[in-house]
Design an enzyme around this catalytic site. Structure first.
Site, PDB file in Angstrom:
ATOM      1  N   ALA A 223       0.823  -1.211   0.000  1.00 46.49           N
ATOM      2  CA  ALA A 223       0.000   0.000   0.000  1.00 46.49           C
ATOM      3  C   ALA A 223       0.862   1.269   0.000  1.00 46.49           C
ATOM      4  CB  ALA A 223      -0.927  -0.012   1.198  1.00 46.49           C
ATOM      5  N   HIS A 224       0.198   2.407  -0.060  1.00 49.25           N
ATOM      6  CA  HIS A 224       0.903   3.691  -0.154  1.00 49.25           C
ATOM      7  C   HIS A 224       1.755   3.973   1.086  1.00 49.25           C
ATOM      8  CE1 HIS A 224      -3.176   5.701   1.133  1.00 49.25           C
ATOM      9  NE2 HIS A 224      -2.900   4.660   1.837  1.00 49.25           N
TER      10      HIS A 224
END
Lengths: 348, 348, 348
Positions: free
Chosen positions: B241-242
């Site tokens: 994920a980010h």
């Protein structure tokens, strides 16, 4: 394409009850269909829809006795569900027939050998020494690496990628985004904490009649072949590691993963999001419940397991129920300890 | 390409025992190989195959004393497994050498800067201001967004997608279908129950020597960089994920997922299908067992956890065993309660 | 593109404190930003960075009283986080404006109807009878099958594949590698152990404002439509099976899977790696914790569940804690049994 009730009955050996000339051009669910659509009724639970449906034609089991008035034309068959499936297959066959020829631009190596009546979509890439069997369809943006061999009547859907040297059988379906033959995950740990890649020199062999879902990944063997045997069905987003073997007619649901060198037998059923560790043997007919984590070989054919780590289905279910009572157990143990302490104090 | 035992011994500093002129053209497993193939024996467990193999050449550990007659030519090395891996690497290197040049049609922005001896496959897309280092190979149907910078000797396999602004180091391998730099999953809840997208303005930085598996997804940072540090190895179908950071030489197995802003240290080992929640710190050398769900930071280096939620490996295993005995516990508690009630009745 | 503090304040209705002429060209985190970047401070926990940041402009909440000297120019707004998001949106809008026109080579069927100001990237495939709304962007290597209908202002990122007959609404974002409309996983078991494919004749309908993450797969319905309702947000690597319905503003985290015919209500929150079995009803506002396995319908709106199998969140957490004490329970039960046996011996 429009078909009359008579034409459809002819395709599936059914008997028409009602207007034989009524025509349909598509399919619907009995409860949602509109006029001009064909639907079916297989499960008697939904019989009520038969008397209210707007569909023009309904496929119906032979033995079902009507309890009311039906507007639609009926086509009677021994098994409405199978007849409907057969009809859809024939329809799809007709639709597919026209998909042939080579769209431009595509990239076809001069050494590739294409069978008769193949379809090669635009932006497809066909590497050196590739062989593609008769009637096989390679959709747009597919990548077929050097030396890949694909049998007859197979369908490779848009954007699937098949690395060099893999072998794909007849009547195989590979869905969009699928990756076949990527490197197995093999790295030798070095003394400085880094990892050195083990070259992955094998391939993937996918036998006849296999279907592989969208964005599923199947790694090539380190040496030898990762093997998907005839008739196996794999859903979407599945991971098959290097040197795995999936047996005949084994079915794997979405997002499951099988680690390196594990062998699944025939007619195994693997639920969604199951994980299976490497180097195991899974006996024929094993059933592995969704989200299970299998850490040991399953040696007894046709057994069922669940849980992570997975064990015998019935025992595991009993334990799962007991876990819910655990906070209560704790209270009961405390109560027992309290009472026993009192008793012991009295008796001392 | 054919190689003689003498040539191969020269490549890996081995000593030939047997016919030095025998030649091979491919690799096999010792138990499956056919004449004309080279195999190795590293694990003494499989020594029996040495006396029955049909392979023409076998790589063998220096110290292994023969217990019988061997047909194959032997090449003795200190570590047969590493020597085999080294040999495969050299072979792959030779095979790769010829992959250079630009296939047509491809789309290369006029502002892109390509290094020497690069390969750009057909239907690859190279955006504006892209920089690609020397000897890097961009396979067919790859997408390289605007402003992406890729170092030397990297390999981007068919159909991988790298969004704009990402940075890829040297000697990086990105497998087919991989998506690097897609938007992080960030939405601000609104009072009406809907969600408003938080623009994702950062990028992904993949450092030198990283390998990323097929169909893995790595989201760009909201602001700043999602960071995959040098030497990390990621398997297939992983979600990063980010704003995640993956440390040096950290290894992540297939289908694991790491939520936003979590930082994995160095030499962490993450099992298959592991999930790690967001905003955690995972200490160097942590080992996370397959299918675990990590909900808290792991602060002690080199510790091992398992379970969902995950905790100390040894304790968790003990609890997993105890869970199987739970239905039995329940019976024992009932029995205790019954007996104690009797005792209390007697004593009252 | 450079913007001055005054210009930015104008875009988001903020008030400038400090040099109104200072300019920025990109965004950073308050703790990492360099001169020439804009950052924001929303969480008072990070206030210390305000006095040390090198950013040129900081967005700040109206009510925050400064405790020290700030070098950066401040722009005061009611909610710095929302203002920053709004600013990023406007910036992205400007960047996107220039993306229009048709890159060559692309494949656009003569029967396709393209709206005004659309972008069609190189190597994109647009099938027969496709309709694409105004301002929609189709990135390179995207596949749009026959008869697909896409609304206005949507974005289909590189390499996404949309099978024939699917319907995509307005302002939809579909990320790279996503597969929409692949066949549902439906096979009828035959008496010989093999499986016969059930043709999948339905489609996928994705309503307005939906965002779908990278490499996510959404299968077409067997008959009828798999339905993703307006405003739903799906992360990466998610599996949505045939005939599933995802309700308005429902949010699904990465690697979750929803099995066939399950209906998720509105504003449901599904955690990462969750699995939901088929044919369930999930009530509006349900919250399903990461890695849960949902095996029964959730009938009470706004309830929370966790675990595999999943049940009431609070009870499940209590059980999870109790599981850790299980080895201790076992000892306590043994101790009780021992003491009670002694007591009974004494009392007999």
């Amino acid at each position: 394409m429009q078909f009359s009730a008579t034409q459809i009955a002819g395709l599936i050996n059914g008997k028409v009850e009602g207007d034989p000339e009524v025509a349909v051009d598509s399919f619907g669910k009995i409860e949602e269909a509109r006029p001009g659509q064909l639907a079916f009724l297989a499960n008697p639970k939904y019989e009520d829809h038969l008397y209210t449906t707007r569909a023009s034609i309904i496929l119906l089991n032979d033995h079902l006795a009507l309890k009311g008035k039906v507007q639609a034309t009926l086509i009677r068959v021994p098994d409405a569900y199978l007849a409907f499936a057969a009809l859809l297959s024939k329809y799809q066959e007709m639709v597919k027939q026209h998909l042939t020829g080579i769209q431009e631009p595509s990239y076809i190596s001069t050494t590739a050998m294409l069978g008769e009546h193949v379809f090669i979509g635009a932006f497809a890439y066909i590497g050196e020494d590739v062989k593609i069997g008769n009637h096989t369809k390679v959709y747009p943006q597919v990548y077929i690496g050097d030396g890949v061999n694909i049998g007859e009547d197979s369908v490779i859907l848009p954007g699937a990628k098949i690395y060099s040297g893999c072998v794909i059988g007849k009547q195989v379906t590979i869905h969009a985004g699928c990756v076949i033959g990527s490197d197995g995950f093999g790295f030798a740990p070095q003394t400085d904490g880094s990892f050195k890649k083990i070259p992955q020199m094998g391939n993937v062999v996918v036998e006849d009649g296999v279907e592989i879902g969208a964005n599923t990944t199947i790694d090539r063997a380190t040496i030898g072949s990762t093997l998907i045997r005839a008739g196996a069905k794999l859903d979407n987003l599945i991971q098959i590691a290097h040197n795995v073997e999936v047996g005949n007619h084994t079915v794997i649901a979405a997002q499951a993963g099988v680690s390196g060198s594990t062998k699944l037998g025939k007619n195994v059923m693997v639920g969604g999001q199951v994980g299976i560790v490497g180097h195991l043997q899974i006996a024929d007919g094993s059933r592995i419940n969704a989200q299970s984590g299998v850490t040991k070989s399953l040696k007894t054919p046709n057994s069922a397991v669940t849980g992570s780590p997975a064990y015998d289905y019935t025992s595991a279910l009993r334990s799962q129920v007991a876990v819910r009572h655990l906070p209560d157990f704790e209270k009961r143990i405390q109560e027992l300890e309290r009472k026993l302490a009192q008793l012991l104090a009295v008796n001392s």
